[in-house]
Scaffold this active site. Structure first.
Site, PDB file in Angstrom:
ATOM      1  CB  SER A 131      -3.883  -0.393   0.510  1.00  0.00           C
ATOM      2  OG  SER A 131      -2.729  -0.466  -0.284  1.00  0.00           O
ATOM      3  CG  HIS A 167       0.878  -0.447   2.818  1.00  0.00           C
ATOM      4  ND1 HIS A 167       0.057  -1.213   3.624  1.00  0.00           N
ATOM      5  CD2 HIS A 167       0.322  -0.451   1.580  1.00  0.00           C
ATOM      6  CE1 HIS A 167      -0.959  -1.650   2.886  1.00  0.00           C
ATOM      7  NE2 HIS A 167      -0.823  -1.196   1.662  1.00  0.00           N
TER       8      HIS A 167
END
Length: 239
Positions: A131, A167
Site C-alpha cells: 500500500s 488495492h
C-alpha cells in the site's frame, strides 16, 4: 550490484491474512538463508498493532527482525536514532508498511530517510512494501492520503519511473480514479496492483508479477491517442 524492489498491492501480514505467500516471497527474494529484515511502520503512525503483526508473522521464519519507529519509545528490536543509516544499509530486506503515504514521506524528509533508502537499494538491499509501502518507491502515486479521501497525485521517492496505485481491485473507485488522473495528465503512465498481487522490479525493469491468490493481477495503464489503455499482466501464483 543488483537493485531489487517489491511493490505489493495488498495482503500479507499487515492485512491480517493467514496467507503468508507474499511474506515468504519477500524473504526468499533476498537469497539469504537467515535474512536481516527491518520493518518501517511510519505510515501507520508506528501502530503497535502493525508492529505486533510483523513480529508474530516473521517469527515463524529463519530471519533477524527489527523495526524503525519515530513516534514510540524504544522497545526490543528498535533501532537507535543515531544508528539508522548504518542499520538500514546492513539489512537484507526493508519492508515499509501501509497507512498515510503523505504523512510518512513528510516524516522521512525530516529524517533524510528517503536518501538512506535509496543508498540501501543501490547497494543491493531488497526494498518492499504494501500500500503506502508500494506507492512510495515510484515517481508518483495515486494516493488517498488526503482530507477528502479521494485518489490524488503524490510525489514519491522516484526509484521507479511512472506512477503506482495499490488495492486496484479492492476499493470501488480506485481503478476509475487512477484512470482519470492519468487521462487528465495529473499522473504519468503507471501500474495498478490488485490486492494479493506483488510486482518485482530489478533495477527499474519490471521482472515479474506474483500472486498469493487466484486471478489477481497487475495492470499497466497509459494514455494513448487521448484514450486510456489498460493492459493486464498475468501473475505467477505462489501457492
Amino acid at each position: 550490484m543488483v537493485s531489487k524492489l517489491i511493490a505489493i498491492g495488498g495482503g500479507g501480514f499487515l492485512m491480517g491474512s493467514e496467507n503468508q505467500l507474499l511474506d515468504r516471497y519477500c524473504l526468499n527474494s533476498t537469497g539469504k538463508t537467515i535474512p536481516k529484515v527491518c520493518f518501517i511502520p511510519t505510515a501507520s503512525g508506528d501502530s503497535e498493532d502493525f508492529l505486533s503483526r510483523f513480529y508474530r508473522a516473521f517469527s515463524r521464519y529463519s530471519c533477524e527482525p527489527s523495526h524503525l519507529t519515530f513516534f514510540r519509545k524504544p522497545r526490543v528490536g528498535s533501532i537507535p536514532f543515531n544508528d539508522i543509516e548504518q542499520h538500514l544499509l546492513n539489512q537484507d530486506l526493508i519492508y515499509v508498511g501501509g497507512g498515510n503515504t503523505r504523512a510518512m514521506l513528510a516524516v522521512w524528509q525530516e529524517w533524510k530517510i528517503g536518501n538512506i533508502l535509496k543508498r540501501a537499494w543501490q547497494s543491493g538491499v531488497l526494498l518492499a512494501g504494501m500500500s503506502a509501502g508500494a506507492i512510495c518507491w515510484f515517481e508518483y502515486g495515486g494516493s488517498d492520503s488526503t482530507y477528502s479521501g479521494k485518489l490524488s497525485p503524490l510525489k514519491g521517492l522516484g526509484l521507479i519511473p511512472g506512477s503506482c496505485t495499490p488495492h486496484y481491485d479492492g476499493e470501488i473507485n480506485r481503478r476509475s480514479d487512477f484512470h482519470f488522473l492519468i487521462e487528465s495528465g495529473k499522473l504519468p503512465s503507471g501500474i495498478g496492483i490488485d490486492d494479493g498481487a506483488a510486482v518485482l522490479f530489478e533495477g527499474q525493469q519490471l521482472l515479474e508479477v506474483v500472486a498469493s491468490k487466484a486471478k489477481v493481477k497487475a495492470y499497466k495503464v497509459k494514455l494513448e491517442d487521448g484514450q486510456i489503455v489498460e493492459k493486464s499482466i498475468s501473475a505467477r501464483y505462489l501457492g
